[in-house]
Every structure is written in C-alpha cells, then in structure tokens.
Design a protein around this motif. Structure first.
Motif, PDB file in Angstrom:
ATOM      1  N   VAL A 108       0.846  -1.202   0.000  1.00 46.20           N
ATOM      2  CA  VAL A 108       0.000   0.000   0.000  1.00 46.20           C
ATOM      3  C   VAL A 108       0.879   1.249   0.000  1.00 46.20           C
ATOM      4  O   VAL A 108       0.572   2.228  -0.683  1.00 46.20           O
ATOM      5  CB  VAL A 108      -0.964  -0.020   1.203  1.00 46.20           C
ATOM      6  N   TYR A 109       1.970   1.226   0.751  1.00 45.92           N
ATOM      7  CA  TYR A 109       2.908   2.347   0.733  1.00 45.92           C
ATOM      8  C   TYR A 109       3.494   2.557  -0.662  1.00 45.92           C
ATOM      9  O   TYR A 109       3.744   3.686  -1.070  1.00 45.92           O
ATOM     10  CB  TYR A 109       4.057   2.114   1.715  1.00 45.92           C
ATOM     11  N   TYR A 110       3.731   1.479  -1.387  1.00 52.25           N
ATOM     12  CA  TYR A 110       4.279   1.588  -2.741  1.00 52.25           C
ATOM     13  C   TYR A 110       3.260   2.201  -3.691  1.00 52.25           C
ATOM     14  O   TYR A 110       3.606   3.031  -4.527  1.00 52.25           O
ATOM     15  CB  TYR A 110       4.709   0.205  -3.238  1.00 52.25           C
ATOM     16  N   VAL A 111       2.001   1.797  -3.542  1.00 56.50           N
ATOM     17  CA  VAL A 111       0.951   2.307  -4.429  1.00 56.50           C
ATOM     18  C   VAL A 111       0.595   3.744  -4.079  1.00 56.50           C
ATOM     19  O   VAL A 111       0.376   4.569  -4.967  1.00 56.50           O
ATOM     20  CB  VAL A 111      -0.299   1.395  -4.351  1.00 56.50           C
ATOM     21  N   ILE A 112       0.528   4.066  -2.796  1.00 61.34           N
ATOM     22  CA  ILE A 112       0.185   5.416  -2.344  1.00 61.34           C
ATOM     23  C   ILE A 112       1.349   5.946  -1.505  1.00 61.34           C
ATOM     24  O   ILE A 112       1.352   5.832  -0.278  1.00 61.34           O
ATOM     25  CB  ILE A 112      -1.115   5.404  -1.512  1.00 61.34           C
ATOM     26  N   PRO A 113       2.373   6.522  -2.130  1.00 59.89           N
ATOM     27  CA  PRO A 113       3.571   6.921  -1.394  1.00 59.89           C
ATOM     28  C   PRO A 113       3.332   8.037  -0.377  1.00 59.89           C
ATOM     29  O   PRO A 113       4.126   8.229   0.534  1.00 59.89           O
ATOM     30  CB  PRO A 113       4.547   7.383  -2.475  1.00 59.89           C
ATOM     31  N   GLY A 114       2.234   8.747  -0.497  1.00 63.04           N
ATOM     32  CA  GLY A 114       1.938   9.810   0.460  1.00 63.04           C
ATOM     33  C   GLY A 114       1.633   9.288   1.853  1.00 63.04           C
ATOM     34  O   GLY A 114       1.669  10.053   2.822  1.00 63.04           O
ATOM     35  N   LEU A 115       1.351   8.015   1.978  1.00 61.85           N
ATOM     36  CA  LEU A 115       1.073   7.441   3.299  1.00 61.85           C
ATOM     37  C   LEU A 115       2.336   7.201   4.117  1.00 61.85           C
ATOM     38  O   LEU A 115       2.267   7.103   5.338  1.00 61.85           O
ATOM     39  CB  LEU A 115       0.311   6.118   3.150  1.00 61.85           C
ATOM     40  N   VAL A 116       3.471   7.124   3.452  1.00 63.40           N
ATOM     41  CA  VAL A 116       4.727   6.851   4.163  1.00 63.40           C
ATOM     42  C   VAL A 116       5.042   7.941   5.190  1.00 63.40           C
ATOM     43  O   VAL A 116       5.308   7.631   6.352  1.00 63.40           O
ATOM     44  CB  VAL A 116       5.889   6.646   3.176  1.00 63.40           C
ATOM     45  N   PRO A 117       4.991   9.238   4.814  1.00 58.58           N
ATOM     46  CA  PRO A 117       5.284  10.243   5.839  1.00 58.58           C
ATOM     47  C   PRO A 117       4.199  10.342   6.912  1.00 58.58           C
ATOM     48  O   PRO A 117       4.465  10.771   8.025  1.00 58.58           O
ATOM     49  CB  PRO A 117       5.394  11.564   5.075  1.00 58.58           C
ATOM     50  N   VAL A 118       2.983   9.932   6.588  1.00 59.53           N
ATOM     51  CA  VAL A 118       1.895  10.023   7.558  1.00 59.53           C
ATOM     52  C   VAL A 118       1.978   8.904   8.586  1.00 59.53           C
ATOM     53  O   VAL A 118       1.907   9.140   9.791  1.00 59.53           O
ATOM     54  CB  VAL A 118       0.526   9.987   6.833  1.00 59.53           C
ATOM     55  N   PHE A 119       2.118   7.656   8.124  1.00 56.56           N
ATOM     56  CA  PHE A 119       2.095   6.515   9.032  1.00 56.56           C
ATOM     57  C   PHE A 119       3.475   5.928   9.319  1.00 56.56           C
ATOM     58  O   PHE A 119       3.676   5.354  10.371  1.00 56.56           O
ATOM     59  CB  PHE A 119       1.185   5.410   8.480  1.00 56.56           C
ATOM     60  N   GLY A 120       4.405   6.017   8.366  1.00 58.70           N
ATOM     61  CA  GLY A 120       5.768   5.531   8.568  1.00 58.70           C
ATOM     62  C   GLY A 120       5.827   4.089   9.037  1.00 58.70           C
ATOM     63  O   GLY A 120       5.169   3.219   8.494  1.00 58.70           O
ATOM     64  N   PHE A 121       6.626   3.850  10.082  1.00 57.89           N
ATOM     65  CA  PHE A 121       6.769   2.506  10.632  1.00 57.89           C
ATOM     66  C   PHE A 121       5.643   2.134  11.590  1.00 57.89           C
ATOM     67  O   PHE A 121       5.538   0.996  12.011  1.00 57.89           O
ATOM     68  CB  PHE A 121       8.101   2.378  11.387  1.00 57.89           C
ATOM     69  N   VAL A 122       4.811   3.092  11.929  1.00 60.26           N
ATOM     70  CA  VAL A 122       3.781   2.853  12.936  1.00 60.26           C
ATOM     71  C   VAL A 122       2.725   1.865  12.445  1.00 60.26           C
ATOM     72  O   VAL A 122       2.305   0.983  13.193  1.00 60.26           O
ATOM     73  CB  VAL A 122       3.130   4.188  13.356  1.00 60.26           C
ATOM     74  N   ALA A 123       2.285   1.981  11.211  1.00 59.21           N
ATOM     75  CA  ALA A 123       1.209   1.116  10.704  1.00 59.21           C
ATOM     76  C   ALA A 123       1.601  -0.361  10.699  1.00 59.21           C
ATOM     77  O   ALA A 123       0.874  -1.184  11.274  1.00 59.21           O
ATOM     78  CB  ALA A 123       0.772   1.569   9.317  1.00 59.21           C
ATOM     79  N   PRO A 124       2.732  -0.758  10.089  1.00 55.04           N
ATOM     80  CA  PRO A 124       3.062  -2.182  10.137  1.00 55.04           C
ATOM     81  C   PRO A 124       3.377  -2.665  11.554  1.00 55.04           C
ATOM     82  O   PRO A 124       3.025  -3.787  11.921  1.00 55.04           O
ATOM     83  CB  PRO A 124       4.262  -2.336   9.212  1.00 55.04           C
ATOM     84  N   ALA A 125       3.984  -1.817  12.359  1.00 56.90           N
ATOM     85  CA  ALA A 125       4.293  -2.219  13.735  1.00 56.90           C
ATOM     86  C   ALA A 125       3.011  -2.431  14.526  1.00 56.90           C
ATOM     87  O   ALA A 125       2.855  -3.442  15.220  1.00 56.90           O
ATOM     88  CB  ALA A 125       5.164  -1.168  14.411  1.00 56.90           C
ATOM     89  N   TYR A 126       2.079  -1.498  14.432  1.00 58.96           N
ATOM     90  CA  TYR A 126       0.828  -1.621  15.181  1.00 58.96           C
ATOM     91  C   TYR A 126       0.041  -2.844  14.738  1.00 58.96           C
ATOM     92  O   TYR A 126      -0.461  -3.602  15.580  1.00 58.96           O
ATOM     93  CB  TYR A 126      -0.029  -0.365  15.012  1.00 58.96           C
ATOM     94  N   LEU A 127      -0.073  -3.058  13.439  1.00 59.21           N
ATOM     95  CA  LEU A 127      -0.865  -4.181  12.947  1.00 59.21           C
ATOM     96  C   LEU A 127      -0.246  -5.528  13.313  1.00 59.21           C
ATOM     97  O   LEU A 127      -0.951  -6.457  13.705  1.00 59.21           O
ATOM     98  CB  LEU A 127      -1.053  -4.066  11.434  1.00 59.21           C
ATOM     99  N   SER A 128       1.081  -5.639  13.220  1.00 59.27           N
ATOM    100  CA  SER A 128       1.699  -6.916  13.568  1.00 59.27           C
ATOM    101  C   SER A 128       1.651  -7.159  15.077  1.00 59.27           C
ATOM    102  O   SER A 128       1.386  -8.277  15.520  1.00 59.27           O
ATOM    103  CB  SER A 128       3.130  -6.986  13.051  1.00 59.27           C
ATOM    104  N   PHE A 129       1.858  -6.114  15.888  1.00 59.11           N
ATOM    105  CA  PHE A 129       1.758  -6.279  17.332  1.00 59.11           C
ATOM    106  C   PHE A 129       0.323  -6.602  17.741  1.00 59.11           C
ATOM    107  O   PHE A 129       0.097  -7.447  18.602  1.00 59.11           O
ATOM    108  CB  PHE A 129       2.216  -5.016  18.061  1.00 59.11           C
ATOM    109  N   ALA A 130      -0.650  -5.941  17.120  1.00 59.95           N
ATOM    110  CA  ALA A 130      -2.050  -6.219  17.453  1.00 59.95           C
ATOM    111  C   ALA A 130      -2.402  -7.667  17.137  1.00 59.95           C
ATOM    112  O   ALA A 130      -3.099  -8.334  17.911  1.00 59.95           O
ATOM    113  CB  ALA A 130      -2.971  -5.261  16.699  1.00 59.95           C
ATOM    114  N   HIS A 131      -1.918  -8.159  16.016  1.00 52.51           N
ATOM    115  CA  HIS A 131      -2.189  -9.560  15.679  1.00 52.51           C
ATOM    116  C   HIS A 131      -1.509 -10.507  16.666  1.00 52.51           C
ATOM    117  O   HIS A 131      -2.111 -11.473  17.122  1.00 52.51           O
ATOM    118  CB  HIS A 131      -1.748  -9.874  14.255  1.00 52.51           C
TER     119      HIS A 131
END
Length: 84
Positions: A47-70
């Motif tokens: 998703v970051y590759y398709v929509i590069p504008g999300l990288v500065p918004v979410f950065g490492f937080v999105a994959p970290a949060y989702l993997s920790f939540a799982h």
C-alpha cells in the motif's frame, strides 16, 4: 523470521543470539501466525508503494501496530499488567 524478531525483541530482554533462536522457534512452532504477521507487513508495504503519500503520515507505525495487534490477539506476547 525478521518480521517476527522485532516484536519479540521489544517484549523480551535477551541477547541477539537468543532472540534469533526464539524467533526461529516461533516461526517453526506457529507457522500460520508468523505467515500472517509477515503478510500484514507485506500488505502495508505494498500500500505504501501504491500510495507513497502514506509513508510520511504513518511511517513505521502502521506495520508495527498491525503486527503487534495480531500477535497480542493470539496471546503469543505477554500482555501488559494492570498497575492495581
């Protein structure tokens, strides 16, 4: 194994060789949980590759949060204790 190693490193104060061993045992012992954790990170990176504008918004937080939540939902990681 790399995707699983950093959540384990955040929850267990061990040396690097022990963390590598623990993540290898985790991947071998719970292959579906490890695969889903890797899949979550892969989807977020796609998703970051398709929509590069999300990288500065979410950065490492999105994959970290989702993997920790799982991982917390599977009760693999220790839950925080209540201070009561």
């Amino acid at each position: 194994m790399t995707v699983v190693a950093w959540p384990l490193a955040a929850h267990f104060a061990e040396s690097v060789p022990k963390l590598v061993l623990r993540s290898a045992l985790f991947v071998l012992g719970r292959p579906l949980t490890a695969a889903f954790t890797g899949l979550v990170v892969a989807v977020v990176l796609c998703v970051y590759y398709v929509i590069p504008g999300l990288v500065p918004v979410f950065g490492f937080v999105a994959p970290a949060y989702l993997s920790f939540a799982h991982l917390w939902s599977t009760r693999v990681l220790p839950r925080p204790r209540n201070p009561s």
